[in-house]
Design a protein around this motif. Structure first.
Motif, PDB file in Angstrom:
ATOM      1  N   PRO A 320       0.834  -1.214   0.000  1.00  0.00           N
ATOM      2  CA  PRO A 320       0.000   0.000   0.000  1.00  0.00           C
ATOM      3  C   PRO A 320       0.863   1.256   0.000  1.00  0.00           C
ATOM      4  O   PRO A 320       1.847   1.352   0.730  1.00  0.00           O
ATOM      5  CB  PRO A 320      -0.807  -0.121   1.300  1.00  0.00           C
ATOM      6  N   GLY A 321       0.498   2.200  -0.849  1.00  0.00           N
ATOM      7  CA  GLY A 321       1.226   3.464  -0.936  1.00  0.00           C
ATOM      8  C   GLY A 321       2.363   3.462  -1.921  1.00  0.00           C
ATOM      9  O   GLY A 321       2.984   4.514  -2.170  1.00  0.00           O
ATOM     10  N   SER A 322       2.661   2.312  -2.540  1.00  0.00           N
ATOM     11  CA  SER A 322       3.785   2.239  -3.477  1.00  0.00           C
ATOM     12  C   SER A 322       3.374   2.715  -4.862  1.00  0.00           C
ATOM     13  O   SER A 322       2.228   2.520  -5.295  1.00  0.00           O
ATOM     14  CB  SER A 322       4.313   0.808  -3.573  1.00  0.00           C
ATOM     15  N   ILE A 323       4.343   3.319  -5.581  1.00  0.00           N
ATOM     16  CA  ILE A 323       4.135   3.684  -6.986  1.00  0.00           C
ATOM     17  C   ILE A 323       4.728   2.620  -7.893  1.00  0.00           C
ATOM     18  O   ILE A 323       4.744   2.771  -9.114  1.00  0.00           O
ATOM     19  CB  ILE A 323       4.755   5.047  -7.325  1.00  0.00           C
ATOM     20  N   GLY A 324       5.221   1.536  -7.313  1.00  0.00           N
ATOM     21  CA  GLY A 324       5.747   0.439  -8.097  1.00  0.00           C
ATOM     22  C   GLY A 324       7.201   0.628  -8.493  1.00  0.00           C
ATOM     23  O   GLY A 324       7.998   1.239  -7.779  1.00  0.00           O
ATOM     24  N   ARG A 325       7.529   0.145  -9.676  1.00  0.00           N
ATOM     25  CA  ARG A 325       8.873   0.257 -10.226  1.00  0.00           C
ATOM     26  C   ARG A 325       8.784   0.822 -11.638  1.00  0.00           C
ATOM     27  O   ARG A 325       7.700   0.993 -12.179  1.00  0.00           O
ATOM     28  CB  ARG A 325       9.562  -1.108 -10.218  1.00  0.00           C
ATOM     29  N   GLY A 326       9.937   1.105 -12.242  1.00  0.00           N
ATOM     30  CA  GLY A 326       9.947   1.731 -13.553  1.00  0.00           C
ATOM     31  C   GLY A 326       9.209   0.919 -14.610  1.00  0.00           C
ATOM     32  O   GLY A 326       9.232  -0.316 -14.605  1.00  0.00           O
ATOM     33  N   ILE A 327       8.553   1.614 -15.538  1.00  0.00           N
ATOM     34  CA  ILE A 327       7.888   0.953 -16.657  1.00  0.00           C
ATOM     35  C   ILE A 327       8.956   0.440 -17.628  1.00  0.00           C
ATOM     36  O   ILE A 327      10.135   0.802 -17.514  1.00  0.00           O
ATOM     37  CB  ILE A 327       6.915   1.920 -17.379  1.00  0.00           C
ATOM     38  N   PRO A 328       8.594  -0.415 -18.576  1.00  0.00           N
ATOM     39  CA  PRO A 328       9.587  -0.911 -19.533  1.00  0.00           C
ATOM     40  C   PRO A 328      10.338   0.238 -20.206  1.00  0.00           C
ATOM     41  O   PRO A 328       9.739   1.200 -20.682  1.00  0.00           O
ATOM     42  CB  PRO A 328       8.732  -1.688 -20.546  1.00  0.00           C
ATOM     43  N   GLY A 329      11.654   0.141 -20.221  1.00  0.00           N
ATOM     44  CA  GLY A 329      12.476   1.160 -20.866  1.00  0.00           C
ATOM     45  C   GLY A 329      12.856   2.322 -19.979  1.00  0.00           C
ATOM     46  O   GLY A 329      13.550   3.240 -20.419  1.00  0.00           O
ATOM     47  N   VAL A 330      12.414   2.321 -18.718  1.00  0.00           N
ATOM     48  CA  VAL A 330      12.712   3.414 -17.786  1.00  0.00           C
ATOM     49  C   VAL A 330      13.525   2.878 -16.616  1.00  0.00           C
ATOM     50  O   VAL A 330      13.157   1.872 -16.002  1.00  0.00           O
ATOM     51  CB  VAL A 330      11.425   4.091 -17.265  1.00  0.00           C
ATOM     52  N   ASP A 331      14.630   3.550 -16.319  1.00  0.00           N
ATOM     53  CA  ASP A 331      15.443   3.224 -15.148  1.00  0.00           C
ATOM     54  C   ASP A 331      15.096   4.227 -14.054  1.00  0.00           C
ATOM     55  O   ASP A 331      15.352   5.429 -14.209  1.00  0.00           O
ATOM     56  CB  ASP A 331      16.931   3.306 -15.494  1.00  0.00           C
ATOM     57  N   LEU A 332      14.473   3.748 -12.988  1.00  0.00           N
ATOM     58  CA  LEU A 332      14.015   4.609 -11.896  1.00  0.00           C
ATOM     59  C   LEU A 332      14.812   4.271 -10.647  1.00  0.00           C
ATOM     60  O   LEU A 332      14.859   3.116 -10.222  1.00  0.00           O
ATOM     61  CB  LEU A 332      12.521   4.364 -11.655  1.00  0.00           C
ATOM     62  N   ARG A 333      15.464   5.289 -10.077  1.00  0.00           N
ATOM     63  CA  ARG A 333      16.299   5.079  -8.903  1.00  0.00           C
ATOM     64  C   ARG A 333      15.964   6.105  -7.830  1.00  0.00           C
ATOM     65  O   ARG A 333      15.527   7.214  -8.136  1.00  0.00           O
ATOM     66  CB  ARG A 333      17.785   5.208  -9.260  1.00  0.00           C
ATOM     67  N   VAL A 334      16.222   5.727  -6.578  1.00  0.00           N
ATOM     68  CA  VAL A 334      16.109   6.652  -5.453  1.00  0.00           C
ATOM     69  C   VAL A 334      17.525   6.860  -4.927  1.00  0.00           C
ATOM     70  O   VAL A 334      18.152   5.929  -4.417  1.00  0.00           O
ATOM     71  CB  VAL A 334      15.177   6.100  -4.356  1.00  0.00           C
ATOM     72  N   LEU A 335      18.026   8.102  -5.068  1.00  0.00           N
ATOM     73  CA  LEU A 335      19.423   8.393  -4.772  1.00  0.00           C
ATOM     74  C   LEU A 335      19.545   9.381  -3.612  1.00  0.00           C
ATOM     75  O   LEU A 335      18.680  10.247  -3.426  1.00  0.00           O
ATOM     76  CB  LEU A 335      20.107   9.001  -6.013  1.00  0.00           C
ATOM     77  N   ASP A 336      20.631   9.248  -2.854  1.00  0.00           N
ATOM     78  CA  ASP A 336      20.884  10.202  -1.772  1.00  0.00           C
ATOM     79  C   ASP A 336      21.542  11.464  -2.324  1.00  0.00           C
ATOM     80  O   ASP A 336      21.662  11.629  -3.548  1.00  0.00           O
ATOM     81  CB  ASP A 336      21.721   9.560  -0.664  1.00  0.00           C
TER      82      ASP A 336
END
Length: 527
Positions: A320-336
């Motif tokens: 609950p509350g998640s936006i998931g992970r990147g769609i195909p072809g998208v690199d999604l990262r959480v960086l400091d």
């Protein structure tokens, strides 16, 4: 391939493309309409790469104008039909648009203000499509589509401006085609689908619905507004819609001010939500309301052409509350802060890369370098990740409330309030405070006919939130300030709270010692 041809390439001729105002149009008729507008536009002699504005409500004219302009290699500048004339003129001048394609009502409003040097291509009273027996074939379109470099600009999309002044985002042909292909990689859209469209095509989420459904050969049922949520439900029933998409404010109204949760909608099989975080309580209610439909929670940005991530429907209850992970072809990262990926539970900023990321803002290299360094997108959203790499947005950087030694996520306060069934919408903001730096204020819209009191909201927040997160002021209003896309404009919420605070201070001076009504519009200060 020209993007107009890419979008129409696979559509069956006899399938329904659009339904509006009691009339359905096939893809054959849409192609004929595009041909008509291509001919009218070509008379202006505009070279490829010229910006042209489109200002009209969703419908056949808007879609035809968009495809005609893309077909000619022009750069489309979508302009919200609700924009005041002076703002339209300012934007047109700023992007250097050399023509405007406009609806009839918009033409009447613009003519007194628009320079005569900018020609108008106005929607004609007799319509765009001749009688069925005389509809021209695709081969009768006057000229071949202009060949385009995929990395050339196709769109100048203005950002929503929910937290600051809007900018014009450059989106290329490659951006559009890549994002459309990515979305269709996880959304199963077929020519049998009928999407009820309430989001304007001038909004990147709404425009992505247009892109994906044209490419898939599916129908779009146009509903001009979601202001009357029951009318939206009634249209879903009458048009046998298989899909629906909205932003948080859309679903707040549908779930709590209409019969969406009790009306049988057996045809509805897919629901898409993006445009901001939908409170977990509303996600749960949405799933319960239409259990036969798959709910896709998504995340995106104008600078990403539309979508960046999605949460598979099967993960809704687990995460609950998640936006998931990147769609195909998208690199999604959480960086400091130094660009290192955060560990599970740590907070960082969401960065994105992929073929859908804009090359930058129009005529703003400084903002481009800051927001899109090295071709990656800094979203401005702070988030956490879990052990499996699923992302959870905490808040936008500028929406955090800094109270004493605490950093409070406005979305956490809003989610707590929205757990109350009588709350349709909520917005939490930080207001200047001499002692705390910022105090938490909450603005709430109640369900029609509700007897919910300010004291009820405060008591509920005290049960759900840590002491430092409980709003010091709660205000009941009839509606939150929304932009043309239906998204809450936080800076206007803050301004509204400031005005109300000043008004209450003046009233307090006039009526010293008077009690404040617990159900007042202004709200109650909590000690």
């Amino acid at each position: 391939m020209n993007t107009a041809d890419f979008l129409l390439e696979l559509a069956p001729e006899d399938s329904i493309a659009l339904a509006e105002a009691g009339r359905e149009y096939t893809f054959e008729e849409l192609r004929a309409s595009v041909s008509v507008l291509t001919g009218r536009l070509s008379m202006l002699g505009l070279p490829p790469g010229t910006p042209v504005g489109i200002m009209a409500p969703n419908g056949l004219f808007w879609v035809s104008a968009y495809l005609a302009a893309l077909r000619m290699g022009l750069v489309v500048v979508p302009l919200a039909a609700t924009l005041p004339a002076d703002e339209v003129v300012a934007r047109v001048r700023w992007v250097g648009a050399d023509a405007l394609l406009v609806g009839r009502a918009q033409a009447d409003a613009l003519r007194p203000s628009l320079p005569r040097s900018i020609p108008l291509v106005v929607e004609r009273t007799e319509g765009l499509v001749p009688q069925q027996r005389s509809v021209p074939s695709v081969s009768s379109v006057p000229s071949e589509a202009v060949e385009v470099d995929l990395d050339e600009d196709a769109l100048y999309m203005f950002t929503s401006g929910t937290t600051g002044d809007p900018r014009a985002v450059r989106l290329t042909h490659r951006n559009i085609q890549a994002n459309t292909t990515s979305i269709l990689g996880f959304l199963d859209i077929t020519p049998d689908d009928r999407m009820l469209v309430v989001l304007p095509f001038t909004y990147v989420f709404g425009l992505s619905l247009l892109h994906t459904h044209l490419r898939a050969g599916a129908a779009m049922v146009i509903q001009q507004t979601a202001v009357f949520p029951q009318a939206v439900v009634d249209r879903m029933v009458s048009a046998r819609c298989t899909g629906f998409a909205g932003v948080p404010s859309t679903f707040g109204m549908l779930l709590r001010n209409s019969t969406f949760g009790t009306t049988a909608l057996p045809a509805l099989r897919t629901v898409q939500q993006a445009g901001g975080r939908l409170a977990p309580a509303l996600v749960e209610q949405l799933v319960r309301a239409q259990p036969q439909a798959k709910v896709f929670v998504m995340y995106g940005a104008t600078e990403a052409t539309a979508r960046l991530s999605y949460l598979p429907p099967g993960e809704l209850t687990r995460r609950p509350g998640s936006i998931g992970r990147g769609i195909p072809g998208v690199d999604l990262r959480v960086l400091d802060s130094v660009g290192v990926p955060v560990g599970p539970g740590e907070i960082g900023e969401i960065w994105a890369s992929g073929a859908n990321i804009s090359p930058g803002y129009l005529d703003d290299p400084e903002a481009t370098a800051r927001k899109m360094p090295g071709g990656m997108l800094r979203t401005g959203d702070l988030a956490k990740v879990d052990e499996d790499g699923y992302i959870y947005v905490v808040d936008r950087v500028e929406d955090f409330i800094k109270s004493r030694e605490h950093r409070i996520a406005s979305q956490d306060v809003e989610s707590a309030a929205l757990a109350l069934p009588d709350v349709v919408a909520a917005a939490a903001v930080g207001l200047p405070d001499d002692t705390a730096g910022e105090r938490v204020e909450l603005v709430v819209v109640r369900r029609r006919g509700s007897g919910l009191l300010v004291a009820d909201v405060i008591a509920h927040c005290r049960e759900q939130l840590s002491k430092h997160m409980v709003p010091e002021v709660v205000r009941m209003v009839d509606a939150l300030p929304l932009n043309a896309s239906g998204k809450v404009v936080k800076r206007e919420v803050r301004a509204m709270c400031m005005r109300l605070a000043e008004g209450l201070s003046e009233a307090a001076e006039r009526i010293a010692g008077a009690d404040v009504d617990d159900d007042s519009v202004g709200g109650v200060k909590v000690s």
